[in-house]
Design an enzyme around this catalytic site. Structure first.
Site, short mmCIF file in Angstrom:
data_model
loop_
_atom_site.label_atom_id
_atom_site.label_comp_id
_atom_site.label_asym_id
_atom_site.label_seq_id
_atom_site.Cartn_x
_atom_site.Cartn_y
_atom_site.Cartn_z
N HIS A 106 -34.87 -43.76 9.21
CA HIS A 106 -33.91 -42.65 9.22
C HIS A 106 -33.24 -42.50 7.86
CE1 HIS A 106 -30.65 -40.13 10.97
NE2 HIS A 106 -29.91 -40.74 10.07
N GLU A 107 -32.78 -43.61 7.29
CA GLU A 107 -32.07 -43.54 6.01
C GLU A 107 -33.02 -43.17 4.87
OE1 GLU A 107 -28.92 -43.51 5.93
OE2 GLU A 107 -28.73 -44.06 8.04
N HIS A 123 -33.56 -39.44 4.80
CA HIS A 123 -32.48 -38.71 4.11
C HIS A 123 -32.78 -38.60 2.62
CE1 HIS A 123 -29.55 -37.80 7.16
NE2 HIS A 123 -29.36 -39.07 7.51
N GLU A 126 -29.28 -34.72 10.05
CA GLU A 126 -29.45 -35.90 10.90
C GLU A 126 -30.69 -35.77 11.79
OE1 GLU A 126 -27.76 -38.78 10.79
OE2 GLU A 126 -26.81 -37.89 9.03
#
Length: 275
Positions: free
Chosen positions: A148-149, A152, A206
């Site tokens: 997820h990070e 980003h 997100e």
């Protein structure tokens, strides 16, 4: 004699200023769509080089501070675990953007009770021990966080957000001056921007990171369904109960549904990676 109304002229000047600022933005496609289908174009006013240099400097300062406080990479087993999972995920980033393989990736573990992890522009990663220990994360769940990070960073969400804020701030300031709105009016305009544009855009970031993250995890051989249990654990330790429309994150129920659907979509990639 009645005063001459100048609002149309002022509005025209504000409109021209806004158009000028928007024309200064570059429309980019930061990543390829992948199986999860992330294909939204982004408008950037800030250069990638500018943000990467700033992030690298901030990361270097933070790591030096953590080292001085003896809170950097204190547990060799944790560090090895985090770096091993990160490296497997990083190896899959070329699916979304081939140039990411040339980034100067760094992965460190910070001793802190905070349940947190992040990836700065350019691939500077930090994982807090609080996330590992308080959530008792499995490797699959840790891969969900890191994926997820990393997503980003691949999507350059920080650059996009900074660009939006720079444009919005300039437009609001110009409009406030031309229309005589004053400090209160300018503050109200800023609140309106956050409610109508800023927060919804953050929630879309997100969601994109969630979807790309499960694909990265699946391709790296980690069960993408762990993203669902991970965010459920995160929800339990979070003290926030902010409604969806005021939050920068999707609600827990929305997020669980979306992650469940997209985890199923990338399951064939996971099964192939496990062979």
């Amino acid at each position: 004699m009645k005063p001459v109304r100048r609002y149309p002229i002022l509005s025209s000047v504000a409109l021209m200023s806004t158009m000028f600022l928007l024309s200064a933005c570059e429309t980019v496609q930061t990543t390829q769509s992948g199986v999860v289908g992330i294909d939204r174009q982004q408008r950037m006013m800030i250069s990638a080089q500018e943000l990467d240099q700033s992030a690298s400097k901030q990361y270097g300062t933070l790591i030096a501070e953590q080292k001085q406080k003896n809170t950097l990479n204190r547990n060799p087993a944790q560090v090895a675990r985090v770096r091993s999972i990160s490296n497997r995920l990083i190896a899959q980033t070329s699916v979304f953007r081939p140039d990411a393989q040339r980034w100067q990736w760094e992965v460190n573990v910070l001793t802190s009770p905070e349940v947190n992890a992040w990836c700065m522009p350019g691939g500077k990663i930090a994982v807090y021990t609080g996330l590992i220990e308080k959530l008792d994360v499995t490797d699959d769940e840790l891969a969900a966080v890191l994926g997820h990070e990393i997503a980003h960073a691949l999507r350059e969400h920080a650059r996009e957000r900074a660009s939006e804020q720079r444009v919005a701030g300039s437009v609001i300031s110009i409009g406030s001056i031309l229309l005589g709105m004053g400090d209160l009016g300018q503050q109200s305009a800023q609140y309106a921007y956050m409610g109508l544009v800023g927060l919804p855009n953050s929630r879309s970031h997100e969601t994109e990171a969630d979807r790309m993250g499960v694909e990265l995890a699946a391709r790296a051989g980690y069960d993408p369904r762990a993203a669902v249990t991970l965010w459920q654990k995160m929800g339990k330790v979070s003290a926030s109960s902010t409604p969806t429309f005021l939050s920068t994150h999707p609600s827990s129920s929305d997020r669980s549904r979306d992650l469940t659907a997209y985890s199923e979509r990338v399951m064939p990639l996971y099964l192939q990676a496990k062979k």
